[in-house]
Write an enzyme that holds these catalytic residues in place. Sequence first.
Site, short mmCIF file in Angstrom:
data_model
loop_
_atom_site.label_atom_id
_atom_site.label_comp_id
_atom_site.label_asym_id
_atom_site.label_seq_id
_atom_site.Cartn_x
_atom_site.Cartn_y
_atom_site.Cartn_z
N GLY A 193 0.85 -1.22 -0.16
CA GLY A 193 0.15 0.04 0.00
C GLY A 193 0.97 1.19 -0.13
N THR A 229 -2.33 -3.31 7.28
CA THR A 229 -1.78 -2.50 6.19
C THR A 229 -2.44 -1.02 6.04
OG1 THR A 229 -0.89 -4.28 5.09
CG2 THR A 229 -1.24 -2.55 3.73
N HIS A 232 -1.67 1.24 8.89
CA HIS A 232 -0.37 1.78 8.78
C HIS A 232 -0.51 2.97 7.75
CE1 HIS A 232 4.07 1.45 8.39
NE2 HIS A 232 3.67 2.03 7.21
N GLU A 233 -1.22 2.71 6.58
CA GLU A 233 -1.15 3.80 5.57
C GLU A 233 -1.96 4.66 5.96
OE1 GLU A 233 0.84 3.51 3.13
OE2 GLU A 233 1.70 1.60 3.22
N TRP A 244 11.34 4.70 12.60
CA TRP A 244 12.70 5.04 12.56
C TRP A 244 12.92 6.23 11.67
CZ3 TRP A 244 9.92 1.50 9.72
CH2 TRP A 244 10.06 1.49 8.59
N THR A 257 8.13 7.97 21.00
CA THR A 257 8.69 6.64 20.35
C THR A 257 10.20 6.47 20.56
OG1 THR A 257 8.50 7.46 18.24
CG2 THR A 257 6.45 6.61 18.94
#
Length: 424
Positions: A193, A229, A232-233, A244, A257
């Site tokens: 995605g 997914t 997340h998107e 990160w 985080t």
Amino acid sequence: MRTLFVCALLLCFLTPVFAQRECGTVNYLNKSSQHNPLIAEKQNQVDQLTAAFIKNITQVMEGNDTIKGVAESITIPVVVHILYNKNEENISDDQVFSQIEALNNDFRKLNNDIAKVPSVFASLATDCGINFVLAKVDPDGRATTGINRKKTSRGTWLDDDKMKFSSSGGTEAWDTRQYLNIWVCNLASTILGYATFPGGPENVDGVVIRWNVFGTRGKVWAPFDKGRTTTHEVGHWLNLKHTWGDISCGDDDVHDTPKQRSYNRGCPSFPKINAGCDNGSNGDMFMNFMDFTDDACMQMFTTGQKNRMLALFAQGNVRNSLLSSKALGEPWNNTDTPAVVNTENKQTLNVFPNPADGFITISAGEGNDLSGKTIMIYSATGRLLLSTVASGNRPQINTSSLQAGIYFIRVSGSQKLPGRFIKK
């Protein structure tokens, strides 16, 4: 031996081509920004506004960690555009409902695996206060299910937005100031995605998801079968970066985080410690929805991520217009729309009266006996509201407990007989 080799070879061809998470958002953003430098400039403005709003957070010690001027609970209207070339890509309404349900569970900290978050991170996991509901009104004011289907001659799609235009075989976005647009299609290569960050061109704003990782029921493939997914998107669409920061030990602009040297894949064991970022004895927060782990190992957003998302809805910021969307109101255009037809067997459930008041009667086409089947009624958010076993082939269901709105019906053991009705 030769037989075993042939079987193994066939297994390779039958196995999904993706075994690891691949998010196309950063690559898409980089290409788009090179093509149009104004995108990066606009997104910098969004980030500056977001940072300013986050500074206005009241003291967490007082028990209030929300952005001033932003409602504690936000509801986002959703339209799902299903683009299919093969029938298997034309996923069922129920698969769509399952994804809306997964989004609501994940963003409201109602996911049944939240207890798996390690105790050292548990206090950071939060209810983001963001809800997702399939649109009830289309841009023309007509009643809609929030699901828009189109058969296309195009077999695969790249991360180049062509699925968002009818001229290239796709379908145009509904007003992106009023709807979250999600395109479900057959993405090429290994990309699961990609999403647009807030501040990009309005006509392509939204999320694109591969058809077989969308939702939790139906034609979904492990290890991406829990709807994460899309979670997340949509996180990217709401301005979240990868944990990160997309560089070694980078910054995701979220204070709570831990630093990470890079992404995590699969299902790591806690603690997952990577040398070089000095992120302490607890290591990476690999169970965060913005890492690259498998669906079964994603469980949480943090308070800092919540505030970054909610800041988008503050007055003057880019997602604020969604708060006044008419997509969840009452239709104002009563002209006819094309009938929704299930392309797998050309049949749908018959529901009458429709619109309904106190009761509905359900029947199916020839060869589809409903007797003994479980009839389930779902809200537009994908939440199960009523469930009853049909005592005959034309069961009558009491709907007096339901509020006015659009509802969806699922029959146990069948993905080929969708139904919907409007409650007055």
